[in-house]
Design a protein around this motif. Structure first.
Motif, mmCIF file in Angstrom:
data_model
loop_
_atom_site.group_PDB
_atom_site.id
_atom_site.type_symbol
_atom_site.label_atom_id
_atom_site.label_comp_id
_atom_site.label_asym_id
_atom_site.label_seq_id
_atom_site.Cartn_x
_atom_site.Cartn_y
_atom_site.Cartn_z
ATOM 1 N N VAL B 75 18.644 93.449 1.026
ATOM 2 C CA VAL B 75 19.561 93.589 -0.109
ATOM 3 C C VAL B 75 19.643 95.049 -0.546
ATOM 4 O O VAL B 75 20.739 95.604 -0.727
ATOM 5 C CB VAL B 75 19.102 92.686 -1.280
ATOM 6 C CG1 VAL B 75 19.919 92.956 -2.511
ATOM 7 C CG2 VAL B 75 19.208 91.236 -0.896
ATOM 8 N N ALA B 76 18.473 95.694 -0.663
ATOM 9 C CA ALA B 76 18.470 97.073 -1.158
ATOM 10 C C ALA B 76 19.127 98.017 -0.163
ATOM 11 O O ALA B 76 19.922 98.883 -0.530
ATOM 12 C CB ALA B 76 17.040 97.509 -1.464
ATOM 13 N N ILE B 77 18.830 97.834 1.137
ATOM 14 C CA ILE B 77 19.387 98.767 2.126
ATOM 15 C C ILE B 77 20.881 98.531 2.304
ATOM 16 O O ILE B 77 21.638 99.481 2.519
ATOM 17 C CB ILE B 77 18.604 98.671 3.448
ATOM 18 C CG1 ILE B 77 17.248 99.340 3.227
ATOM 19 C CG2 ILE B 77 19.324 99.390 4.588
ATOM 20 C CD1 ILE B 77 16.352 99.367 4.398
ATOM 21 N N SER B 78 21.334 97.304 2.154
ATOM 22 C CA SER B 78 22.786 97.095 2.231
ATOM 23 C C SER B 78 23.468 97.808 1.069
ATOM 24 O O SER B 78 24.559 98.392 1.241
ATOM 25 C CB SER B 78 23.118 95.612 2.225
ATOM 26 O OG SER B 78 22.732 95.050 1.008
ATOM 27 N N GLY B 79 22.841 97.794 -0.114
ATOM 28 C CA GLY B 79 23.391 98.559 -1.246
ATOM 29 C C GLY B 79 23.436 100.033 -0.930
ATOM 30 O O GLY B 79 24.423 100.732 -1.198
ATOM 31 N N ALA B 80 22.351 100.527 -0.308
ATOM 32 C CA ALA B 80 22.283 101.950 0.022
ATOM 33 C C ALA B 80 23.381 102.327 1.011
ATOM 34 O O ALA B 80 24.058 103.347 0.839
ATOM 35 C CB ALA B 80 20.910 102.268 0.612
ATOM 36 N N VAL B 81 23.585 101.478 2.036
ATOM 37 C CA VAL B 81 24.600 101.793 3.044
ATOM 38 C C VAL B 81 25.992 101.760 2.427
ATOM 39 O O VAL B 81 26.821 102.649 2.685
ATOM 40 C CB VAL B 81 24.472 100.812 4.235
ATOM 41 C CG1 VAL B 81 25.649 100.962 5.173
ATOM 42 C CG2 VAL B 81 23.184 101.059 4.972
ATOM 43 N N GLY B 82 26.255 100.765 1.570
ATOM 44 C CA GLY B 82 27.565 100.684 0.910
ATOM 45 C C GLY B 82 27.845 101.927 0.095
ATOM 46 O O GLY B 82 28.927 102.536 0.181
ATOM 47 N N ALA B 83 26.864 102.331 -0.716
ATOM 48 C CA ALA B 83 27.055 103.509 -1.568
ATOM 49 C C ALA B 83 27.227 104.763 -0.723
ATOM 50 O O ALA B 83 28.066 105.624 -1.024
ATOM 51 C CB ALA B 83 25.867 103.664 -2.507
ATOM 52 N N ALA B 84 26.448 104.866 0.374
ATOM 53 C CA ALA B 84 26.543 106.062 1.223
ATOM 54 C C ALA B 84 27.912 106.135 1.883
ATOM 55 O O ALA B 84 28.509 107.214 1.967
ATOM 56 C CB ALA B 84 25.437 106.043 2.273
ATOM 57 N N ILE B 85 28.436 104.978 2.328
ATOM 58 C CA ILE B 85 29.760 104.989 2.960
ATOM 59 C C ILE B 85 30.810 105.430 1.938
ATOM 60 O O ILE B 85 31.671 106.270 2.222
ATOM 61 C CB ILE B 85 30.096 103.592 3.522
ATOM 62 C CG1 ILE B 85 29.229 103.307 4.731
ATOM 63 C CG2 ILE B 85 31.570 103.506 3.914
ATOM 64 C CD1 ILE B 85 29.399 101.930 5.289
ATOM 65 N N MET B 86 30.706 104.912 0.717
ATOM 66 C CA MET B 86 31.696 105.259 -0.314
ATOM 67 C C MET B 86 31.691 106.755 -0.602
ATOM 68 O O MET B 86 32.734 107.410 -0.617
ATOM 69 C CB MET B 86 31.380 104.478 -1.594
ATOM 70 C CG MET B 86 32.385 104.659 -2.672
ATOM 71 S SD MET B 86 33.918 103.863 -2.218
ATOM 72 C CE MET B 86 35.057 104.821 -3.152
ATOM 73 N N ILE B 87 30.487 107.299 -0.808
ATOM 74 C CA ILE B 87 30.421 108.718 -1.184
ATOM 75 C C ILE B 87 30.859 109.582 0.002
ATOM 76 O O ILE B 87 31.497 110.630 -0.179
ATOM 77 C CB ILE B 87 29.008 109.077 -1.704
ATOM 78 C CG1 ILE B 87 29.032 110.380 -2.485
ATOM 79 C CG2 ILE B 87 27.986 109.185 -0.617
ATOM 80 C CD1 ILE B 87 29.632 110.228 -3.830
ATOM 81 N N THR B 88 30.570 109.121 1.226
ATOM 82 C CA THR B 88 30.989 109.890 2.407
ATOM 83 C C THR B 88 32.512 109.937 2.499
ATOM 84 O O THR B 88 33.094 110.993 2.758
ATOM 85 C CB THR B 88 30.412 109.240 3.675
ATOM 86 O OG1 THR B 88 29.055 108.948 3.433
ATOM 87 C CG2 THR B 88 30.509 110.148 4.852
ATOM 88 N N VAL B 89 33.149 108.782 2.259
ATOM 89 C CA VAL B 89 34.608 108.742 2.321
ATOM 90 C C VAL B 89 35.211 109.652 1.247
ATOM 91 O O VAL B 89 36.161 110.407 1.506
ATOM 92 C CB VAL B 89 35.108 107.285 2.160
ATOM 93 C CG1 VAL B 89 36.605 107.255 1.994
ATOM 94 C CG2 VAL B 89 34.701 106.460 3.350
ATOM 95 N N VAL B 90 34.612 109.609 0.043
ATOM 96 C CA VAL B 90 35.132 110.448 -1.044
ATOM 97 C C VAL B 90 35.038 111.926 -0.668
ATOM 98 O O VAL B 90 36.002 112.692 -0.818
ATOM 99 C CB VAL B 90 34.366 110.163 -2.362
ATOM 100 C CG1 VAL B 90 34.698 111.194 -3.411
ATOM 101 C CG2 VAL B 90 34.694 108.796 -2.874
ATOM 102 N N MET B 91 33.863 112.326 -0.136
ATOM 103 C CA MET B 91 33.685 113.747 0.204
ATOM 104 C C MET B 91 34.617 114.149 1.339
ATOM 105 O O MET B 91 35.183 115.248 1.343
ATOM 106 C CB MET B 91 32.225 114.002 0.594
ATOM 107 C CG MET B 91 31.282 113.908 -0.582
ATOM 108 S SD MET B 91 29.607 114.388 -0.190
ATOM 109 C CE MET B 91 29.116 113.188 0.987
ATOM 110 N N PHE B 92 34.794 113.243 2.310
ATOM 111 C CA PHE B 92 35.663 113.548 3.448
ATOM 112 C C PHE B 92 37.110 113.713 2.996
ATOM 113 O O PHE B 92 37.796 114.679 3.382
ATOM 114 C CB PHE B 92 35.530 112.429 4.480
ATOM 115 C CG PHE B 92 36.337 112.650 5.719
ATOM 116 C CD1 PHE B 92 36.041 113.709 6.561
ATOM 117 C CD2 PHE B 92 37.386 111.816 6.042
ATOM 118 C CE1 PHE B 92 36.785 113.925 7.703
ATOM 119 C CE2 PHE B 92 38.137 112.030 7.174
ATOM 120 C CZ PHE B 92 37.833 113.091 8.008
#
Lengths: 286, 235
Positions: B75-92
């Motif tokens: 559960v925690a790592i899926s949250g981490a991956v979701g947040a990381a993907i979101m912030i990566t898309v925003v920065m890109f």
């Protein structure tokens, strides 16, 4: 060589303007006390019609927006929205806690005094966070009276969220709130619109010529918009104990508040600015 | 509900989540108003908005995973991956706008040479600015920030869902609220703009962590009391 004389017109600009300026009768402390106590009383009596709860919500919003204003005018460094979101974030936690204790000393469907435990707790947490933000050893924001403002924000946020739960569900039972507000997703727009009601007034009006009355008018206007949306949520969910006239009265109240304060706000802006240059679209209203 | 030993874990996980939220907020590339004009490194918005968007996505992925698994790491790592993907898309996307819209090179203003890729930074920086866009070093730091923050959010969500017995939406919204309080205190510590890991402001982290600890402990106690105060059997 002739020296151009000082422009005479400037004196006319500084002259006090009459008519449109909306004087807010209370100072910051008085407003906090009056709005806080009235909103708390309206919160615990859940048998009241939705319109009266909306008046309480409106007072709590004004209180919160006033707290945001007096903190943010010193410059937070991260933008005004952060402190409004903080207030509503505390509000949701406090409202959940208040709801958990609501059944103690309650009269079913009418009177829930124990929800105020959540408000008091959030006041405490706000005070602690204000202390840590302001203290030189920790974050050192050095904003005068930040502790008090954060405490007020926590309390106002909790009252706002509790009153909105109370409007939508008609009671303050935890299971009713979970069924009708949380699981239906009403909480999503409730959260973000409440944030708007807290931070948007000062965020939109800030600047050298900011005036407290004009800023707070915007807060009242957003409360009207929230009332309209909550009224539609009540109709769709069918949760009002008084039947259909209760949400309809709330929508009418919301529309009146919104139209009145929108007109007043635009008129005040048109009157107090030096000149207006634009398409004329909004000017036709004034 | 009576106090059970595992309920103490609620406070523990909320505190860990709050501390990770504070750390994650310090790692994000926050540009603020200067970045909107292309004169500072980072995404042109505040810490709170970036963290809010990232952790919201993280909680969506967490709650999806928690509907079929009760493993805390998953559960925690899926949250981490979701947040990381979101912030990566925003920065890109911010980079695409800066490069193709404004015509500026992503360059860091705090380091002369990129510590990771060894690319020179200073020659490409416009004089009298603090850098532009989201360069590699800042991008990596921001992805780490999203990952750490999303992990904290997922951890809090897990504790509220399985130990406090809230429903999915209630647990998510309560986790989001506690997370935001911590992220905002971190944002006050950063004050405006930051480049993440290699920014001098990152050294102020312990001050925010102490404040975050105090707030998280109190918020954890509030949730614990709410769980005890609920009717028998939870909701």
């Amino acid at each position: 060589m002739t020296v151009t004389p000082a422009v005479v017109e400037e004196e006319e600009v500084t002259a006090p303007k009459k008519g449109l300026s909306f004087k807010f009768p209370f100072a910051e402390t008085e407003l906090g006390l009056i709005a806080g106590i009235l909103a708390a009383i309206i919160t615990i009596f859940t048998g009241l019609p939705a319109v009266i709860k909306a008046v309480g919500m409106l007072l709590a919003f004004v209180w919160g927006a006033d707290s945001v204003r007096k903190t943010s005018k010193y410059g937070l460094g991260t933008g005004v929205p952060s402190i409004g979101v903080l207030g509503i974030g505390y509000g949701v936690i406090g409202a959940l806690m208040g709801l958990a204790f609501a059944r103690y000393g309650s009269v079913e469907g009418i009177f829930y005094p124990a929800v105020l435990i959540g408000v008091l707790f959030m006041g405490g947490i706000g005070l602690v966070s204000g202390y840590f933000s302001n203290n030189e050893k920790f974050i050192a924001m050095k904003i005068p009276r930040l502790e008090r403002a954060m405490m007020e924000l926590g309390m106002a946020g909790t009252l706002v969220i509790l009153l909105q739960f109370s409007i939508v569900t008609g009671s303050l039972r935890f299971d009713a709130v979970v069924d009708q507000v949380m699981d239906t997703g009403v909480i999503a727009f409730m959260f973000i619109l409440s944030c708007m009601g807290m931070f948007h007034p000062y965020n939109a009006c800030l600047g050298p010529d900011e005036r407290r009355e004009r800023t707070l008018m915007l807060s009242l206007e957003i409360s009207g918009l929230i009332s309209i949306i909550l009224g539609f949520a009540m109709i769709v969910l069918g949760t009002s104990p008084f039947g259909l006239w209760d949400p309809i009265a709330l929508i009418v109240f919301g529309v009146i508040v919104w139209v009145v304060f929108y007109r007043r706000f635009i008129k005040a802006c048109m009157k107090e600015c030096y000149a207006t240059v634009g398409t004329g679209l909004i000017k036709t209203i004034g | 509900m009576a106090l059970e030993p595992e309920m103490i874990l609620i406070v523990g996980y909320v505190v860990i989540g709050g501390l990770l939220a504070s750390l994650g907020a310090h790692l994000l590339p926050v540009g603020g108003a200067p970045a909107a004009m292309g004169t500072a490194t980072g995404v042109a918005t505040g810490t709170v908005q970036l963290m809010f968007g990232a952790v919201m996505t993280g909680l969506f992925t967490s709650s999806t995973v928690s509907s079929f698994s009760n493993n805390i790491w998953l559960v925690a790592i899926s949250g981490a991956v979701g947040a990381a993907i979101m912030i990566t898309v925003v920065m890109f996307m911010a980079n695409i706008m800066y490069v193709f819209g404004c015509g500026i090179v992503p360059v860091s203003g705090r380091v002369a040479v990129d510590p990771i890729t060894k690319e020179p930074q200073t020659p490409y920086k416009t004089p009298q600015t603090d850098g532009h866009g989201v360069p590699n070093v800042v991008f990596i730091s921001g992805t780490m920030g999203g990952f750490v923050g999303g992990f904290g959010g997922g951890l809090m969500y897990f504790a509220l869902l399985f130990y406090a017995n809230f429903t999915y939406v209630t647990a998510a919204i309560a986790a989001l609220s506690i997370f935001l309080a911590n992220a905002i205190l971190a944002a006050y510590n950063i004050r405006g703009t930051t480049e993440g890991l290699y920014d001098p402001k990152f050294k102020r982290l312990p001050k925010a962590l102490v404040s975050s600890l105090a707030i998280s402990v109190l918020a954890g106690i509030v949730v614990l009391l709410a769980t005890i105060g609920l009717p028998q059997g939870g909701i």
